[in-house]
Design a protein around this motif. Structure first.
Motif, mmCIF file in Angstrom:
data_model
loop_
_atom_site.group_PDB
_atom_site.id
_atom_site.type_symbol
_atom_site.label_atom_id
_atom_site.label_comp_id
_atom_site.label_asym_id
_atom_site.label_seq_id
_atom_site.Cartn_x
_atom_site.Cartn_y
_atom_site.Cartn_z
ATOM 1 N N CYS A 79 0.834 -1.218 0.000
ATOM 2 C CA CYS A 79 0.000 0.000 0.000
ATOM 3 C C CYS A 79 0.857 1.251 0.000
ATOM 4 O O CYS A 79 1.806 1.351 0.771
ATOM 5 C CB CYS A 79 -0.902 -0.001 1.237
ATOM 6 S SG CYS A 79 -1.729 1.576 1.513
ATOM 7 N N ASN B 233 -0.771 4.330 0.122
ATOM 8 C CA ASN B 233 -1.633 5.370 0.686
ATOM 9 C C ASN B 233 -2.297 6.269 -0.342
ATOM 10 O O ASN B 233 -2.486 7.448 -0.090
ATOM 11 C CB ASN B 233 -0.846 6.256 1.650
ATOM 12 C CG ASN B 233 -0.255 5.456 2.769
ATOM 13 O OD1 ASN B 233 -0.974 4.957 3.621
ATOM 14 N ND2 ASN B 233 1.058 5.286 2.757
ATOM 15 N N ARG C 46 -8.828 2.239 4.320
ATOM 16 C CA ARG C 46 -7.462 2.743 4.411
ATOM 17 C C ARG C 46 -7.007 2.884 5.869
ATOM 18 O O ARG C 46 -5.860 2.637 6.204
ATOM 19 C CB ARG C 46 -7.349 4.105 3.715
ATOM 20 C CG ARG C 46 -5.973 4.426 3.211
ATOM 21 C CD ARG C 46 -5.952 5.835 2.655
ATOM 22 N NE ARG C 46 -5.841 6.781 3.736
ATOM 23 C CZ ARG C 46 -4.698 7.264 4.189
ATOM 24 N NH1 ARG C 46 -3.575 6.908 3.630
ATOM 25 N NH2 ARG C 46 -4.666 8.100 5.195
ATOM 26 N N ARG D 178 -3.649 1.349 7.468
ATOM 27 C CA ARG D 178 -2.618 2.164 8.114
ATOM 28 C C ARG D 178 -2.336 1.666 9.530
ATOM 29 O O ARG D 178 -1.190 1.545 9.940
ATOM 30 C CB ARG D 178 -3.103 3.619 8.136
ATOM 31 C CG ARG D 178 -2.032 4.639 8.352
ATOM 32 C CD ARG D 178 -1.006 4.631 7.255
ATOM 33 N NE ARG D 178 0.169 5.396 7.653
ATOM 34 C CZ ARG D 178 1.387 5.218 7.189
ATOM 35 N NH1 ARG D 178 1.611 4.297 6.270
ATOM 36 N NH2 ARG D 178 2.387 5.939 7.601
ATOM 37 N N LEU D 179 -3.419 1.370 10.284
ATOM 38 C CA LEU D 179 -3.220 0.875 11.651
ATOM 39 C C LEU D 179 -2.436 -0.440 11.627
ATOM 40 O O LEU D 179 -1.575 -0.681 12.470
ATOM 41 C CB LEU D 179 -4.572 0.664 12.348
ATOM 42 C CG LEU D 179 -5.407 1.914 12.641
ATOM 43 C CD1 LEU D 179 -6.729 1.527 13.278
ATOM 44 C CD2 LEU D 179 -4.657 2.881 13.555
ATOM 45 N N THR E 208 -0.329 -1.424 9.215
ATOM 46 C CA THR E 208 1.049 -1.154 8.798
ATOM 47 C C THR E 208 1.872 -0.676 9.986
ATOM 48 O O THR E 208 3.019 -1.083 10.165
ATOM 49 C CB THR E 208 1.054 -0.066 7.703
ATOM 50 O OG1 THR E 208 0.194 -0.491 6.670
ATOM 51 C CG2 THR E 208 2.438 0.156 7.153
ATOM 52 N N LEU E 209 1.269 0.204 10.765
ATOM 53 C CA LEU E 209 2.023 0.773 11.883
ATOM 54 C C LEU E 209 2.006 -0.148 13.110
ATOM 55 O O LEU E 209 2.684 0.131 14.094
ATOM 56 C CB LEU E 209 1.446 2.147 12.262
ATOM 57 C CG LEU E 209 1.481 3.208 11.157
ATOM 58 C CD1 LEU E 209 0.870 4.501 11.652
ATOM 59 C CD2 LEU E 209 2.896 3.459 10.670
ATOM 60 N N ILE F 43 8.221 0.573 6.194
ATOM 61 C CA ILE F 43 7.076 1.392 6.594
ATOM 62 C C ILE F 43 7.367 2.853 6.280
ATOM 63 O O ILE F 43 8.419 3.377 6.642
ATOM 64 C CB ILE F 43 6.773 1.182 8.090
ATOM 65 C CG1 ILE F 43 6.312 -0.274 8.286
ATOM 66 C CG2 ILE F 43 5.702 2.151 8.573
ATOM 67 C CD1 ILE F 43 6.111 -0.678 9.718
ATOM 68 N N LEU G 208 -0.087 10.443 6.881
ATOM 69 C CA LEU G 208 -0.821 9.329 6.277
ATOM 70 C C LEU G 208 -1.780 8.657 7.259
ATOM 71 O O LEU G 208 -2.560 7.799 6.884
ATOM 72 C CB LEU G 208 0.171 8.293 5.730
ATOM 73 C CG LEU G 208 1.178 8.837 4.721
ATOM 74 C CD1 LEU G 208 2.142 7.751 4.309
ATOM 75 C CD2 LEU G 208 0.472 9.402 3.513
#
Lengths: 386, 646
Positions: free
Chosen positions: A23, A25, A44, A48-49, A51-52, B445, B472
């Motif tokens: 992804c 973004n 999305r 994002r959550l 990914t982080l 990341i 983001l």
């Protein structure tokens, strides 16, 4: 301030989300998603959550349960990051997080654990039958044929049923309670008046019974050139679910009536209801097998090990049930007995694993998620008025 | 100056662009009355082939001595009609173009009568000017087919080889003792995966095959007195303190290096390590012979005791070179963050991208920095670039890709690496986008920060933390534990840029060398014969540097290969009788084109024709009015003004 956890990405890969790291973004998934709103960037935000690696925030999110995998996001993604599959994987991940026993995580992330548990539970049933079965009489009576209730009296089986139901209910309800803790109790920002739980209860019941959200896919059903505003997925799902629930009621509540040694006429409700349930299950199963093998729809493109285990166990349960029925009415005593044992050897692990720890549990989490989401939304409205 | 008796005047309709508002026939009638005008015509399109031929015929049959065309802007057709004059055998500087389209018909379309009047006056002034025009002849100067290439980095070496192939003699001048420049410092490079060392070895091995390339290392240009075609360059070559015939034995070299008592920070490794005064950066470095750094050598003589090939008595050498053109290829410096910028030099595990690249080269199986195994790496982008308020407004462009590629290399080479990119938006343009994709798929990341909210690097008891407000994630504040924080620094001009002063090469606002026209003349500078290529002109990656170096090579060769260079005749000239040598013109000239000479027993100014660009800066400052610009003399200008005022 949240702490980034780089290890969650590889953990989620075990739950099936292999591609979401790609992804970048762009937000195309959010643009096409029918669930996205100004304040909620579906899907999305969850990407994002993930990914982080913000586990606590994922744990308290309801979004994965609100997604019904229409697949628009995945087919639109310019980087083939498969956002739909991430949402699916998050449902598995959340199921594991709600489950306080830790078994769900084992089953989802280890094939050995999953298969091991199935064989162990099957072996348990086999052992029980070896030691406690009734006489295997091959003698047929004139009016009723095979004496199944002599081999396995329904009263005994019913006791087993209720023990199993108690276990399933305990695990499932405690996991739902855990979900409630994570989603609502731990969220300090919202105070929910008790009244709201009651006024929105209808949504819970309605969605529990119909899983109506599944029907709102972009995919529309066409019959004889006419387009209906319902997805074929929901129709097939409905067949499967109604068959399953009907069968469950018959074996749990009316076992004495259903597991009879009498052979009724074809129009007898015992036979008709049984045939409808079997038809519903088979139709649903064929549709889902086809979907996963053909991979035409987004939702069928990626099959986790647990997905196959689920439909294979369900198919085996259905087929063995059909065989028990026919062996019995055609007067084949031994095949009926063996097949009955085999039927329970598949049925028991399927329910024990799938209902509280795996895929069947989604049927409970989804309506509860819709219910909780409604409650939270209503509470926000009330709070903002204050 | 001869008086013009037969002037031809042509007034153009420009279809209807002019004639709709300007009464061209009336203009013609008016100018026909002027004494020396022998032909006056109107024409539908003056620039049409048929009209051009008619003008040529008129000039030849009537023996015209000057022409005026009243049409559009000289920007469009000055050269067209100069060529017409030349074809007819008339000196092109006896031609004047008057613009009655942009200045009359288009500007005054609401007042046709006045537009016609203005056109008449303008054409009259043109006729007045051409009356004083002089036939000018382009000067030609001889040119050496020799090119000096400054800097033996990847693009300098590539230029040298190309020029040698084209038949020019090349002097390649390198300030360091070894060739390769920045590229030799890097390991694997995108997109070839070849290492910098391999790339340089390949070029060097090719370069030494050429007999028409002379390479000087440890050499610097200290002065230049010539101009295009005939640069007169003095080069200082510092001693290597090693005899030229030395056969290098690696074991012996190591003993000599061990014996050297001097230890200085190693700039090749961006001061991550130290080196001795006698050194070679890596074994396969070229030239093969090591060097002794005269700035740090204490002349203790320990090395001489071990090796006969060492000669600490060597002295500086000076070489004079005559060259037709010069290519500046001096490259760049990486931006050096200020102390405290993102914790640089204050928090111990904050380094720059160039340092990281050296660190990868210096490490084996595991990535170790300051005795600690590195697993979590944070990259902060645009450090010293794209500064809204700072000095460096520009984007260095190569750094996004370079960082992403480095992150991929690290992930492949070492185990259990997590890469975190703190960027301002990723610019992996063109095909390089695939690398960005690869890095994301590897699980790197990416977090993005706002200009006004850069990430903060801080150190708590356990380690280093980068905090960012992540664009983001809708501005969510995220903390990331990092074992190593890498500041992605862009390119800045070379700190030591004496060459710019020596060659008078122009520097732009970004402090890099400046080209004449970024699109159409991208490797030329306003100093004729001085070309620029590679990263000394602005941030470039290796492919872009080499492309510009090849372009500069062909431009340099086309300039010098004919043996002579034509110069524009529209330059300043000095009336030596009037000149009193006050020095004002010298101060005004940006090109150092004016010098002091003796004439009739007094000091006077003289124009160096090859340096003068005809800019006219010297004219108004002369108190004696002793300077004139050819083609724009006082006589011509005054005549125009007089005619307009009539």
């Amino acid at each position: 301030m949240s702490k980034l956890n780089p290890k969650l990405v590889s953990e989620l890969q075990c739950y099936g989300a292999k591609e979401f790291s790609a992804c970048y973004n762009c937000g195309n998934c959010t643009a096409v998603c029918s669930l996205a709103s100004e304040n909620n960037e579906f899907p999305r935000k969850m990407i994002r959550l993930s990914t982080l690696g913000l586990e606590n925030e994922i744990e308290s999110s309801l979004e994965p349960w609100l997604c019904y995998y229409c697949g628009e996001c995945s087919s639109t993604c310019p980087r083939q990051a498969e956002p739909g599959e991430l949402m699916m994987s998050l449902r598995r991940y959340l199921t594991a997080r709600y489950d306080w026993t830790g078994l769900s995580k084992r089953f989802y992330t280890s094939e050995i654990w999953e298969l091991g548990a199935i064989f162990l539970l099957a072996a348990f049933i086999l052992v029980m039958f070896i030691f406690f079965h009734g006489p295997m009489t091959t003698e047929l009576t004139a009016e009723s044929g095979v004496k199944l209730n002599t081999f396995a009296p329904w009263k005994t089986i019913e006791i087993g049923d209720w023990i199993m139901a108690a276990l399933l209910g305990f695990f499932l309800l405690s996991n739902i309670f855990n979900m409630y803790l994570k989603v609502i109790v731990r969220n300090k920002n919202i105070k929910i008046p008790i009244k709201l739980y009651l006024t929105t209860l209808w949504d819970l019941a309605f969605n529990f019974a119909t899983q109506w959200e599944f029907s709102k896919s972009e995919n529309k059903t066409k019959i004889a050139g006419k387009q209906f505003n319902i997805s074929p997925y929901w129709i097939m799902h409905w067949f499967l679910m109604s068959g399953y629930v009907l069968m469950l009621i018959m074996i749990m509540v009316f076992l004495g009536w259903f597991q009879t040694d009498n052979i009724y006429e074809w129009w007898h409700p015992q036979r008709l209801l049984g045939y409808y349930a079997t038809f519903g299950l088979m139709a649903g199963l064929i549709y889902f097998f086809y979907n996963r093998i053909k991979k035409e729809q987004e939702s069928g493109k990626h099959s986790h090990f647990s997905d196959w285990v689920f439909i294979v166990l369900l198919a085996l349960t259905t087929i063995t049930g059909i065989l028990v029925h026919f062996f019995r009415i055609y007067g084949l005593p031994l095949p009926t007995y063996y097949m009955y044992v085999f039927h329970l050897m598949v049925l028991f692990p399927m329910l024990m694993i799938e209902v509280p720890f795996s895929k069947w549990s989604h049927l409970a989490y989804r309506p509860f998620a819709i219910y909780f989401a409604k409650v939270i939304k209503a509470a926000e409205k009330v709070n903002s008025k204050d | 100056m001869e008086e013009k008796n037969k002037i031809g005047v042509y007034i153009c309709h420009c279809g209807s662009n002019i004639s709709d508002y300007v009464d061209v026939e009336k203009v013609r009638e008016e100018v026909a009355k002027i004494k020396h005008v022998s032909i006056s015509k109107t024409t539908m399109f003056a620039c049409a082939d048929a009209t051009q031929n008619e003008i040529v015929q008129d000039i030849q049959e009537n023996d015209l001595d000057a022409i005026v065309v009243a049409s559009c802007s000289p920007k469009l057709h000055l050269d067209t009609f100069k060529n017409v004059a030349e074809r007819a055998g008339l000196n092109p500087y006896n031609y004047v173009q008057i613009n009655i389209r942009e200045q009359c018909s288009w500007a005054h379309s609401d007042k046709p009568v006045q537009a016609t009047e203005k056109a008449i006056q303008l054409v009259k002034s043109g006729i007045a000017r051409v009356g004083y025009s002089e036939a000018l002849i382009k000067t030609k100067i001889s040119a050496e087919n020799v090119v000096v290439v400054i800097g033996a980095g990847v693009s300098g070496m590539r230029s040298a080889i190309e020029l040698a192939d084209l038949g020019s003699y090349v002097y390649l001048i390198e300030r360091e003792y070894f060739v390769g420049g920045r590229v030799s410092q890097w390991g694997e490079l995108f997109t070839t995966n070849e290492t910098g060392k391999e790339t340089i070895s390949r070029l060097y091995n090719k370069l030494i095959e050429y007999k028409n390339i002379t390479l000087f290392t440890g050499a610097e240009i200290i002065s230049n007195t010539g101009t295009v075609g005939n640069f007169d360059i003095q080069v200082k070559i510092r001693p290597r303190y090693i005899k030229p015939g030395c056969k290098v034995d690696p074991e012996k070299l190591q003993r000599v290096i061990d014996a050297c008592p001097v230890e200085v920070p190693d700039e090749f490794n961006f001061n991550l390590t130290t080196r001795k005064a006698i050194y070679k950066n890596f074994e396969s470095e070229f030239p093969e012979i090591p060097a002794i750094d005269p700035d740090h050598c204490t002349r203790c003589g320990e090395c001489e005791k071990l090796c006969d090939d060492i000669d600490l008595g060597q002295k500086d050498e000076f070489v004079n070179i005559k060259a037709g053109a010069i290519i500046i290829n001096t490259g760049y410096d990486p931006y050096e963050p200020k102390t405290g910028e993102f914790g640089y030099k204050e928090i111990e595990n904050v380094i720059t991208l160039p340092q990281l690249k050296r660190l990868i080269e210096l490490n084996g199986e595991e990535l170790i920095y300051k005795n600690k195994r590195i697993q979590n790496i944070g990259y902060i982008y645009c450090v010293g670039s794209r500064q809204k308020d700072g000095e460096n407004k520009y984007c260095s462009r190569y750094c996004c890709t370079s960082t992403i590629y480095t992150a991929i290399v690290i992930k492949n080479k070492f185990k259990d690496i997590h890469n975190f990119h703190f960027d301002k938006s990723i610019r992996t343009y063109g095909k390089l986008e695939l690398l960005y994709r690869e890095a994301s798929e590897n699980g790197d990341i990416f977090l993005q920060f706002w200009d006004e909210d850069p990430p903060v690097v801080s150190s708590n008891g356990n380690g280093t933390v980068v905090s960012i407000k992540d664009m983001l994630s809708s501005g969510k504040e995220i903390e990331v534990d990092c074992d190593l924080v890498v500041l992605v620094t862009g390119m800045v001009p070379r700190q030591d840029n004496k060459i710019a002063d020596i060659l008078k090469a122009p520097i732009g606002r970004d402090k890099f060398f400046n080209e004449i026209h970024p699109k159409l003349r991208p490797v030329e500078t306003v100093i004729d014969g001085v070309l620029i290529s590679g990263a000394c002109q602005g941030p470039k990656n290796i492919s872009e540097s080499v492309k510009s170096s090849l372009s500069a090579a062909s431009k340099a060769n086309s300039l010098v290969k004919k043996g002579e260079i034509e110069l524009k005749p529209t330059i300043a000239f000095i009336d030596k009788n009037a000149c009193v040598w006050c020095d004002e013109c010298v101060k005004a000239c940006p090109f150092d084109a004016i010098i002091k000479v003796q004439s009739n027993g007094k000091n006077v100014a003289e124009i160096i024709e090859a340096k003068c660009k005809g800019g006219g800066m010297c004219l108004p400052v002369c108190p004696e009015n002793a300077i004139n610009l050819k083609g724009y003399t006082d006589n011509e200008m005054e005549a125009m003004i007089t005619a307009l005022a009539d």
